[in-house]
Write an enzyme that holds these catalytic residues in place. Sequence first.
Site: not given
Lengths: 373, 373
Positions: B151, B224, B228
């Site tokens: 992250v 994506d 995270k």
Amino acid sequence: MSTFAPRPVPVALIGLGGVGKAILSQLLSPPLNSRFNLILIANSRQSISLPLPAAPITPTNFSPILEQHGNPLDVASILSLLSNHPDAPGIFIDSTGSDLIPSIYPQILAMGINIVTPNKKAASSSLSLWDDVISKTYPNTPTMYYGESTVGAGLPILSTLKDLVATGDEIEKIEGVFSGTLSYIFNEFSKVEGGDVKFSQVVQIAKDKGYTEPDPRDDLSGTDVARKLTILSRLIPTSPALPEGYASVPTQSLVPDVLSNASTKEEYLERLAEGDDYFDKIREEARKEGQVVRYVGVIDLKQGKVECKLGKYPTDHAFATALKGSDNIISFTTQRYSPRPLVIQGAGAGADVTAMGVTSDLVKIHERLTTRA
Amino acid sequence: MSTFAPRPVPVALIGLGGVGKAILSQLLSPPLNSRFNLILIANSRQSISLPLPAAPITPTNFSPILEQHGNPLDVASILSLLSNHPDAPGIFIDSTGSDLIPSIYPQILAMGINIVTPNKKAASSSLSLWDDVISKTYPNTPTMYYGESTVGAGLPILSTLKDLVATGDEIEKIEGVFSGTLSYIFNEFSKVEGGDVKFSQVVQIAKDKGYTEPDPRDDLSGTDVARKLTILSRLIPTSPALPEGYASVPTQSLVPDVLSNASTKEEYLERLAEGDDYFDKIREEARKEGQVVRYVGVIDLKQGKVECKLGKYPTDHAFATALKGSDNIISFTTQRYSPRPLVIQGAGAGADVTAMGVTSDLVKIHERLTTRA
């Protein structure tokens, strides 16, 4: 599976002012209370060993208990308690504002006692004391010193700088608003949208809100910012040496010449308005260029300079737009983080967030002491 | 003084794409080369043990050497090399994009091998795999898993969240722009100062600059970002369970209905402009309210919600003014950091900064393995 369970690490807490009380409160609450064994608390006069025979200590009951049952403060016996504890090595938390205790950090570390502190003195005064601390800590010995909360309180400033350096990044510039008090004063005095409030009025409001030291000149001298720059600078291998610590940092004072002869805090506060012209001019000059004024600390490695000064920033700069209240904002420009820097912002003062900087250091030491089976 | 000296920790690096190469480069340079002993590198086909008998390996010579002298990749023998090393426990760096290797993290950890990875799969897929990883790592065992770079790349996002949680702060909300690609696209498409560029044009430019995946829908799907959020959410004790990981996160796709039937990447890119009306309307609606549009991830603990969506922000909000280029910006609102949040901003993608997230994790493990004499 083995029955691995990290043991609680013994901790002594010296200093029970606002930050000390907040540290105590965090240490006595989950999840920290299972990681640490608080074996002693002390203020500047008295100490008491824990646990108490009767009721457990709490953030609200400690004061009268210390008053009635405490022993006179004796640092040597506290250190011996820590170093002889069956679960040693333990951690000494220095939450005092003392000059004296930081001067003996090397001896404390040499006993194998780890230190965590929000006290800036050891890391920002003479280089010889700091070198002595470094020589007695990891990786030179197994003992640790952590001072995250000395810059930006609970914000991850020192840990981020350490990560950048340890992974081989090259620091080019660190620039920021490092004082919550001066952040508030200039955010109010020099706004993006303009305004004509007087500097003396803003300082008076800041004082009334409790944002300043009892004598606001202690903030306006810039010394606190110079200490923080010294601490950061010493973590960067290529930075200037600063042999006398913060006293080696060129630092612009915000006490104008006309007020430099005020001999007492009372006289200074009474005559505060005499400095208004000085600050009006600075603000006006910046405004003509479409800029605002902020008191910043800068470490510029390319120029080999460390300094604290009034800087001018365009009204769309983060120091102008993003900065609010008494927040700190610190930007790191590095080989990897350029042209756009890595920026960290948030409350940089206050008991709870400063205590968090201390307790997050405690957690790191706990992890390092208890990872191996 | 004792002659304390932290030993180098053995490391194997699997995956030599852009990030893997940058990790290799950092590991072979000071100051990291004195902390770690790189005993093996591997790409998806071949591996080679180090040191080489002849010249040392470098970031530029490894590829032909691996090609000519490498052995076929055999993960089991890599693990056995690590666990039988005289300086074990060592560290396995998974820099692959593989689904397979993350699925065996629990077995790797059970062998006492520590894992560092920029690969999001294990931490953001099914909860049962993640629970298995947790059960085999500290504080349940002495073995460690670190994934800082999953992250925000090198930004200290996970470490900050861990510090907040470990010191007893209560997380109220995490909100941010977590995708460098979507940051760039919306910073260009919906500017504070206005502008009428088409969404399709911005996506095309982003693709031409190499900011997007080969198929931009892989960014525009929001997956994506959902991964995270899953990773962050699982570090917060009070957050929703997300049993299927990122697939459990409500995620707004930026592929409009009219384009959902494009069957190939080529067809999608060709017809991109058909979606422009959809995005024009969204931008116009925000503009009428004095707002800009940003694709954000939100974890709202008070509402018990985790979601990825297009959000509208006033033009003086940090997501509008402070955000530039393809930066990430992440704000943590907590009991201690409120009403003003703790904010971290900077490049959230790129090989060097992602590698730094990996190598800073390596440093933390090195410290934890070598602190005791």
